[in-house]
Design an enzyme around this catalytic site. Sequence first.
Site, mmCIF file in Angstrom:
data_model
loop_
_atom_site.group_PDB
_atom_site.id
_atom_site.type_symbol
_atom_site.label_atom_id
_atom_site.label_comp_id
_atom_site.label_asym_id
_atom_site.label_seq_id
_atom_site.Cartn_x
_atom_site.Cartn_y
_atom_site.Cartn_z
ATOM 1 N N ASP A 117 0.866 -1.168 0.000
ATOM 2 C CA ASP A 117 0.000 0.000 0.000
ATOM 3 C C ASP A 117 0.908 1.224 0.000
ATOM 4 O OD1 ASP A 117 -2.656 1.273 0.298
ATOM 5 O OD2 ASP A 117 -1.791 1.983 2.172
ATOM 6 N N THR B 30 0.693 4.469 0.640
ATOM 7 C CA THR B 30 0.717 5.357 1.787
ATOM 8 C C THR B 30 1.149 4.604 3.038
ATOM 9 O OG1 THR B 30 -1.099 6.607 0.804
ATOM 10 C CG2 THR B 30 -0.621 7.003 3.135
ATOM 11 N N ASP C 70 -1.309 -0.008 6.621
ATOM 12 C CA ASP C 70 -1.367 0.653 7.923
ATOM 13 C C ASP C 70 -2.732 1.259 8.213
ATOM 14 O OD1 ASP C 70 -1.336 2.671 6.064
ATOM 15 O OD2 ASP C 70 0.112 3.927 7.127
#
Length: 804
Positions: free
Chosen positions: A296, A298, A564
Amino acid sequence: MDGLISVAHGLTSEQVASAKANHIPRRSSRSLSAILRANVFTLFNLVIGVLWALILIFGEWQDSLFGLVIVANALIGIIQELRAKRTLDRLAVINEAPVRVRRDGAEREIHPRDVVLGDLILLGPGDRLLVDGEVVRSDGLEIDESLLTGEADAVHKQPGDQVLSGSFAVAGSGAFVSTRVGTDAYAAKLAEEASKFHLAHSELRAGVANFIKYITWLVIPIGALLIYSQLHNSADLRTAVTGAVAGIVTMIPEGLVLMTSIAFAVGVVRLGRRQCLVQELPAIEGLARVDVLCLDKTGTLTAGGMDLGEVLPVGDGTARTTQAQPGDRAAHTEPGDHTAHAARAVPVDRRPADEALAALANLDEHPNATAEAIRARYPAAPRGWTARSTVPFSSARKWSGADFGEHGAWVLGAPDVLLRGGACLDRATELAATGTRVLALCRTASLAGTERGEAAVEPVALITLEQRIRPDARETLGYFAEQGVTLKIISGDNPLAVSAIATGLGIPGGERSIDARTLPHDDPAKLGELLDTHTVFGRVSPQQKREFVAALKARGHTVAMTGDGVNDVLALKDADLGIAMGAGSPATKAVAQVVLLDDRFATLPHVVGEGRRVLANIERVSNLFLTKTFYAIVLSLTVGLAGMEFPFAPRHSTLTNALVIGIPAFFLALAPTLERSEPGFVPRVLRFAVPAGVLCAVAVLVSFWAAHSGTSTLLEDQTAAVITLFLTTWWVLVLIARPLNWWRVVLVGAMAVLFAAGLALPFVREFFALEPGDLGNDLTAVGVSLVAALMTSVAVKLAGTLRP
């Protein structure tokens, strides 16, 4: 009224002291008593203990040295697991996110175990619910209950609604009063299992367990046959008992389970030192098998936080457009529909972009990264901008907004979601292609209509945000490329922007990007093909991330997923290996098997490397132990059926096993390696151990028969057999230790030197009952060993080419 005041101010200190606390036993590892029981009271310890007692009664104490393996196994196993327990317990405490509550009228953060019944618990995006309760305040609060219900859609919660532990907030904010805590909470067991140090399914452990099970069943009849044969044909009881015990003990791979446990435990400790929490031991095995890593963007490629770049007002009427959403009805409204009027009535002029941005960024008391970046330039909301209603940001919507009354309703989000065509969207696409994150600030006629795709929106400004690339990202990504791990960059951002970042970091195929909204939803096979041929995926929804994992697994890949945010939870849960960042949401860390507590993306190569080390080395160790088992089975069957004396005594077996198995296995189990493990652990081990074990047994029998047919003593005959046994199994060790580097050459060379020293030193010969006095027997043993070593090399190579 008193009840409302109590809810607004939370519990008092006196009420907290007398309320029921949220006590749930932490189970990040086994208890001390469980560790002792698991390492002491085992089937192998029982079998070896009985054989040990027989030797102490009927034989000489030197032949009972094999019994020390019980003490060694237990002590090493207990010590290693206690070390792992301390590491896990310490990291588990670090991993427990604090809970925000209101007490005595003030907000504070407390430990999850300090929550009590009746506490007023505050919620923001990403917060995990640890207890059950009733909502008392909701500002666009949305709760994801997928871990409980399996439904992916978030649920809007209003005051009076019930919330359950095990769920988590994905958007908005709010508060609830705890109504069930501790073991009374609905998902107490689920929460406990999420951080439990337990043994999930593992091909490696299952393979070792199957070996142990089948060998146990073989030991019983073969051992009985051997005992009968030795008692029936031996001259005295002592010789019969020691011969039978020697055969049975050699059949038992007593160190295999120990070395497997040590390798796992040491892996946990090593990763713990790098601030990496392994919540499930088999996760280490999963690390070694990963061939696709989904990142991912970000929080993994980019560091936390962003910087506000430019605010570019939109000045021409060509940019005006309506929102692009499925089921858009803006062009097909009924008479009297207020949305039709709004679509025609929105005037084209410059809007107060700065004021609107400041107002939107300062709405949420728990801002996300985007709002924090805007707040850095606009620290306070303008006077008079009070929100009448809000729509919080969510990864599914990809925008947020608020209605400020006389100042109008404003939305801020992804341009390609809010806009459809026009110069404004073209300009946003150009900016995104440079790697800049771009947002559109728009004015809308109705927040509710915008959410349904019915209201018109007018672009007012484009907002650019500069993302902070992790300094260690390039080196880490290069490692995965070298190791043959395919990278898939999955993001909710514009695919062009993500592709620019991926290309800049040197990710292979980073230029091959695709908008996930164009991907098929009802054709998993086609989706899998596109996933294999593309590297970057933008505008990915939370549900799509889960579909990506399923499609990749269906094509035979072993998939690891990092993340996250709360939008990553479902994909992390379904992946073969879920890796969460320590600064991520509590819900993300709860479902991941591995948590990078220090948020260092550069830790991932060490994580993968540790998994490969554990699996490759356990396979080597298994080859050693099971070669011994198979040659012992062949020897015992032959001796039992032929009615001959056993070719060596227990102390002989202790010596050779220590030099070619025990000592080398300890070093090999902990050695570094970069080999990626493949499925098929059990067949590979059998293809090596069966031919190697059979040829070792045949060589020992030939040497013993040749020596026994002459005029030498039984001790000289057994010494010739021991020389053959050592040389053939030492060659097996050489084959297993490949590829040979300097320390492996030193290791196998040292074992040969120690054996030669044992034959040369009188006190060692006497202790281990060795008598290399007959030169003819000894030279015959060496010659037989050379032939057996050559045949073993050929047989193992041929067997390795066979595939089921």
